[in-house]
Write a protein that holds these residues in place. Structure first.
Motif, PDB file in Angstrom:
ATOM      1  N   GLU A  25      78.570  -4.061 115.233  1.00 56.59           N
ATOM      2  CA  GLU A  25      78.974  -3.736 116.648  1.00 56.59           C
ATOM      3  C   GLU A  25      80.386  -3.125 116.889  1.00 56.59           C
ATOM      4  N   GLU A  26      81.327  -3.903 116.006  1.00 53.59           N
ATOM      5  CA  GLU A  26      82.853  -3.479 116.103  1.00 53.59           C
ATOM      6  C   GLU A  26      82.797  -2.172 115.432  1.00 53.59           C
ATOM      7  N   ILE A  33      85.132   4.851 120.277  1.00 57.31           N
ATOM      8  CA  ILE A  33      86.661   4.781 120.928  1.00 57.31           C
ATOM      9  C   ILE A  33      87.095   6.183 120.087  1.00 57.31           C
ATOM     10  N   GLU A  34      86.979   6.213 118.975  1.00 58.10           N
ATOM     11  CA  GLU A  34      87.388   7.570 118.218  1.00 58.10           C
ATOM     12  C   GLU A  34      86.892   8.911 118.807  1.00 58.10           C
ATOM     13  N   GLN A  35      85.690   8.727 118.950  1.00 57.67           N
ATOM     14  CA  GLN A  35      85.177   9.910 119.564  1.00 57.67           C
ATOM     15  C   GLN A  35      85.861  10.169 121.285  1.00 57.67           C
ATOM     16  N   GLU A  40      89.539  13.198 124.621  1.00 58.00           N
ATOM     17  CA  GLU A  40      90.592  13.213 125.734  1.00 58.00           C
ATOM     18  C   GLU A  40      91.426  14.482 125.152  1.00 58.00           C
ATOM     19  N   GLN A  41      91.697  14.321 123.633  1.00 53.95           N
ATOM     20  CA  GLN A  41      92.662  15.283 123.028  1.00 53.95           C
ATOM     21  C   GLN A  41      92.210  16.776 123.296  1.00 53.95           C
TER      22      GLN A  41
END
Length: 67
Positions: A25-26, A33-35, A40-41
């Motif tokens: 899960e981590e 989170i990376e996606q 956002e970028q």
């Protein structure tokens, strides 16, 4: 004594499997989170591009108004 040993064994196996799930899960959370950070970028880049184009349009409109 056998009951205590069986109970301990069950708890131990349960603990091992739950730790594996947590690691999985981590890893999935980190991927999500990376996606999100990539999105956002991209959003920031698009926003900057829109601002530049808006400024260019404003300049073109002001030139047309001065004609």
């Amino acid at each position: 004594m056998k009951v205590v040993l069986k109970l301990f064994l069950v708890i131990f196996v349960f603990g091992l499997t739950s730790c594996r799930d947590a690691k999985k899960e981590e890893a999935e959370d980190e991927a999500v989170i990376e996606q999100i950070e990539n999105i956002e970028q991209e959003t920031e880049e698009i926003e900057e591009s829109i601002e530049v184009k808006a400024e260019e349009l404003e300049e073109a409109l002001s030139e047309l108004d001065s004609i």
